[in-house]
Design an enzyme around this catalytic site. Structure first.
Site, PDB file in Angstrom:
ATOM      1  N   ASP A   1     -19.653  69.456  -6.825  1.00 40.31           N
ATOM      2  CA  ASP A   1     -18.834  69.089  -7.977  1.00 40.31           C
ATOM      3  C   ASP A   1     -19.390  69.687  -9.258  1.00 40.31           C
ATOM      4  O   ASP A   1     -20.442  69.260  -9.742  1.00 40.31           O
ATOM      5  CB  ASP A   1     -18.819  67.559  -8.117  1.00 40.31           C
ATOM      6  CG  ASP A   1     -18.005  66.902  -7.026  1.00 40.31           C
ATOM      7  OD1 ASP A   1     -16.801  67.177  -6.947  1.00 40.31           O
ATOM      8  OD2 ASP A   1     -18.583  66.119  -6.246  1.00 40.31           O
TER       9      ASP A   1
ATOM     10  N   SER B   1     -20.311  64.552  -0.899  1.00 38.13           N
ATOM     11  CA  SER B   1     -20.460  65.107  -2.246  1.00 38.13           C
ATOM     12  C   SER B   1     -21.894  64.938  -2.731  1.00 38.13           C
ATOM     13  O   SER B   1     -22.398  63.816  -2.833  1.00 38.13           O
ATOM     14  CB  SER B   1     -19.515  64.391  -3.220  1.00 38.13           C
ATOM     15  OG  SER B   1     -19.912  64.682  -4.548  1.00 38.13           O
TER      16      SER B   1
ATOM     17  N   HIS C   1     -15.843  72.371  -5.903  1.00 40.33           N
ATOM     18  CA  HIS C   1     -14.800  71.703  -6.690  1.00 40.33           C
ATOM     19  C   HIS C   1     -15.116  71.902  -8.170  1.00 40.33           C
ATOM     20  O   HIS C   1     -16.035  71.277  -8.699  1.00 40.33           O
ATOM     21  CB  HIS C   1     -14.785  70.204  -6.315  1.00 40.33           C
ATOM     22  CG  HIS C   1     -13.838  69.374  -7.084  1.00 40.33           C
ATOM     23  ND1 HIS C   1     -13.895  67.994  -7.089  1.00 40.33           N
ATOM     24  CD2 HIS C   1     -12.781  69.703  -7.893  1.00 40.33           C
ATOM     25  CE1 HIS C   1     -12.928  67.519  -7.858  1.00 40.33           C
ATOM     26  NE2 HIS C   1     -12.250  68.534  -8.362  1.00 40.33           N
TER      27      HIS C   1
ATOM     28  N   MET D   1     -14.459  71.335 -11.811  1.00 42.84           N
ATOM     29  CA  MET D   1     -13.795  70.493 -12.820  1.00 42.84           C
ATOM     30  C   MET D   1     -14.108  71.085 -14.182  1.00 42.84           C
ATOM     31  O   MET D   1     -14.835  70.506 -14.997  1.00 42.84           O
ATOM     32  CB  MET D   1     -14.306  69.047 -12.697  1.00 42.84           C
ATOM     33  CG  MET D   1     -13.786  68.355 -11.461  1.00 42.84           C
ATOM     34  SD  MET D   1     -14.696  66.858 -11.065  1.00 42.84           S
ATOM     35  CE  MET D   1     -15.928  67.568 -10.000  1.00 42.84           C
TER      36      MET D   1
ATOM     37  N   MET E   1      -7.033  64.084  -5.997  1.00 41.97           N
ATOM     38  CA  MET E   1      -8.046  63.212  -6.602  1.00 41.97           C
ATOM     39  C   MET E   1      -7.560  61.766  -6.535  1.00 41.97           C
ATOM     40  O   MET E   1      -6.485  61.442  -7.062  1.00 41.97           O
ATOM     41  CB  MET E   1      -8.291  63.590  -8.074  1.00 41.97           C
ATOM     42  CG  MET E   1      -9.007  64.908  -8.298  1.00 41.97           C
ATOM     43  SD  MET E   1     -10.572  65.085  -7.404  1.00 41.97           S
ATOM     44  CE  MET E   1     -11.532  63.713  -8.073  1.00 41.97           C
TER      45      MET E   1
ATOM     46  N   HIS F   1     -19.633  69.319  -0.237  1.00 37.01           N
ATOM     47  CA  HIS F   1     -18.765  69.336  -1.420  1.00 37.01           C
ATOM     48  C   HIS F   1     -19.633  69.384  -2.679  1.00 37.01           C
ATOM     49  O   HIS F   1     -20.509  68.529  -2.870  1.00 37.01           O
ATOM     50  CB  HIS F   1     -17.910  68.068  -1.396  1.00 37.01           C
ATOM     51  CG  HIS F   1     -16.886  67.959  -2.464  1.00 37.01           C
ATOM     52  ND1 HIS F   1     -15.628  68.528  -2.357  1.00 37.01           N
ATOM     53  CD2 HIS F   1     -16.909  67.331  -3.672  1.00 37.01           C
ATOM     54  CE1 HIS F   1     -14.923  68.249  -3.443  1.00 37.01           C
ATOM     55  NE2 HIS F   1     -15.678  67.525  -4.275  1.00 37.01           N
TER      56      HIS F   1
ATOM     57  N   MET G   1     -18.996  70.298 -13.255  1.00 39.20           N
ATOM     58  CA  MET G   1     -18.323  69.719 -14.437  1.00 39.20           C
ATOM     59  C   MET G   1     -18.818  70.408 -15.698  1.00 39.20           C
ATOM     60  O   MET G   1     -19.996  70.774 -15.771  1.00 39.20           O
ATOM     61  CB  MET G   1     -18.631  68.230 -14.533  1.00 39.20           C
ATOM     62  CG  MET G   1     -18.267  67.453 -13.283  1.00 39.20           C
ATOM     63  SD  MET G   1     -18.745  65.733 -13.448  1.00 39.20           S
ATOM     64  CE  MET G   1     -18.454  65.152 -11.786  1.00 39.20           C
TER      65      MET G   1
ATOM     66  N   ASP H   1     -10.457  63.007  -2.574  1.00 39.58           N
ATOM     67  CA  ASP H   1     -11.753  62.889  -3.253  1.00 39.58           C
ATOM     68  C   ASP H   1     -11.746  61.721  -4.233  1.00 39.58           C
ATOM     69  O   ASP H   1     -10.953  61.724  -5.184  1.00 39.58           O
ATOM     70  CB  ASP H   1     -11.998  64.220  -4.001  1.00 39.58           C
ATOM     71  CG  ASP H   1     -13.365  64.313  -4.643  1.00 39.58           C
ATOM     72  OD1 ASP H   1     -14.170  63.383  -4.510  1.00 39.58           O
ATOM     73  OD2 ASP H   1     -13.609  65.354  -5.300  1.00 39.58           O
TER      74      ASP H   1
HETATM   75  C1  DX5 Z   1     -15.604  62.986  -8.951  1.00 40.41           C
HETATM   76  C2  DX5 Z   1     -15.995  64.004  -7.924  1.00 40.41           C
HETATM   77  C3  DX5 Z   1     -16.227  63.422  -6.582  1.00 40.41           C
HETATM   78  C4  DX5 Z   1     -17.302  62.356  -6.536  1.00 40.41           C
HETATM   79  C5  DX5 Z   1     -16.811  61.329  -5.581  1.00 40.41           C
HETATM   80  O1  DX5 Z   1     -15.082  63.603 -10.056  1.00 40.41           O
HETATM   81  O2  DX5 Z   1     -14.997  65.010  -7.771  1.00 40.41           O
HETATM   82  O3  DX5 Z   1     -16.435  64.432  -5.575  1.00 40.41           O
HETATM   83  O4  DX5 Z   1     -18.565  62.810  -6.113  1.00 40.41           O
HETATM   84  O5  DX5 Z   1     -17.647  60.259  -5.611  1.00 40.41           O
HETATM   85  P1  DX5 Z   1     -17.312  58.893  -4.882  1.00 40.41           P
HETATM   86  O6  DX5 Z   1     -17.123  59.213  -3.415  1.00 40.41           O
HETATM   87  O7  DX5 Z   1     -18.492  58.052  -5.158  1.00 40.41           O
HETATM   88  O8  DX5 Z   1     -16.026  58.364  -5.490  1.00 40.41           O
HETATM   89 ZN    ZN Z   2     -15.179  66.441  -6.010  1.00 32.93          ZN
END
Ligand code: DX5
Ligand code: ZN
Length: 214
Positions: free
Chosen positions: A33, A6, A64, A66, A135, A31, A35, A173
């Site tokens: 992320d 990620s 991903h 969010m 998750m 990956h 947000m 994840d």
């Molecule tokens: C959190 C993200 C993850 C995050 C995971 O909301 O979806 O992909 O980067 O980070 P670690 O591996 O540090 O938990």
């Molecule tokens: Zn993620």
């Protein structure tokens, strides 16, 4: 084991070395992320950053989202060249329609579940998706501790997939490291996302290799 590092834990001041490391590594995906500060209490990066990353990254992109109303962004995610578009079950009022629209755009559809959303909410969509993302932390931040109950959810999801003949891959994840990764593999996971475990290490490529060889 397939590994999806990620980029959330990458060096935002200079992402190029991180992308080059991922290109060289045994990672199966990158990956990303996204947000929005509404669906989750944080804001990460958006399309301009992902476009720049997509130009340099040779691994397939696993996006991903969010965010609320992820169906509004399908064509933009497609234009990145993404292989997988992950939307949250909790963010989609019409999940079946959104999955169809992701397919129509030529991408694999992933459905993501927050820690408190039961696996059995997928019963009527499991045969239509290519991936389920469990998750194992509450979404929004990297570096949080793994929620042990997630292992039980992965086992339950594996059973649902096997019983229905679904072809969905299981991705997990949050809080993934060598120890939790082994538990997840034994429970039936196919893809592990890892942020802080990979990027906080002196040799991130080696950490990707460790997970890939679980
Ligand atoms: C959190 C993200 C993850 C995050 C995971 O909301 O979806 O992909 O980067 O980070 P670690 O591996 O540090 O938990
Ligand atoms: Zn993620």
């Amino acid at each position: 084991m397939k590994v999806a590092p990620s980029l959330l834990s990458g060096n935002f001041l200079n992402l190029t070395p991180d992308i080059e490391m991922i290109n060289r590594s045994e990672a199966a995906y990158l990956h990303l992320d996204v947000m929005d500060g509404v669906f989750v209490p944080n804001i990460s990066f958006g399309f301009p950053v992902m476009q720049a990353v997509a130009r340099e990254c040779r691994k397939p992109l696993d996006v991903h989202l969010m965010i609320v109303e992820p169906q509004k962004w399908i064509s933009q995610v497609r234009d990145l060249g993404a292989e997988i578009m992950n939307v949250h079950q909790e963010a989609c009022a019409h999940l079946h329609r959104t999955v169809q629209a992701i397919h129509d755009a030529g991408m694999k559809a992933g459905v993501t579940l927050c820690p408190a959303t039961p696996v059995n909410t997928l019963v009527d969509i499991i045969e239509d998706v290519e991936l389920v993302l469990i998750m194992s932390v509450n979404p929004g931040f990297g570096g949080q501790p793994f929620i042990p109950h997630s292992v039980k959810k992965v086992k339950e999801l594996r059973k649902l997939i096997d019983e229905t003949g679904s072809k969905a891959m299981i991705e997990v994840d949050g809080g993934v490291n060598e120890q939790t990764g082994r538990l997840l593999k034994d429970a039936g996971a196919d893809i592990l996302v890892a942020g802080s475990y990979v990027f906080s290490a002196p040799d991130p490529e080696e950490k990707i290799r460790v997970l890939a060889n679980l």
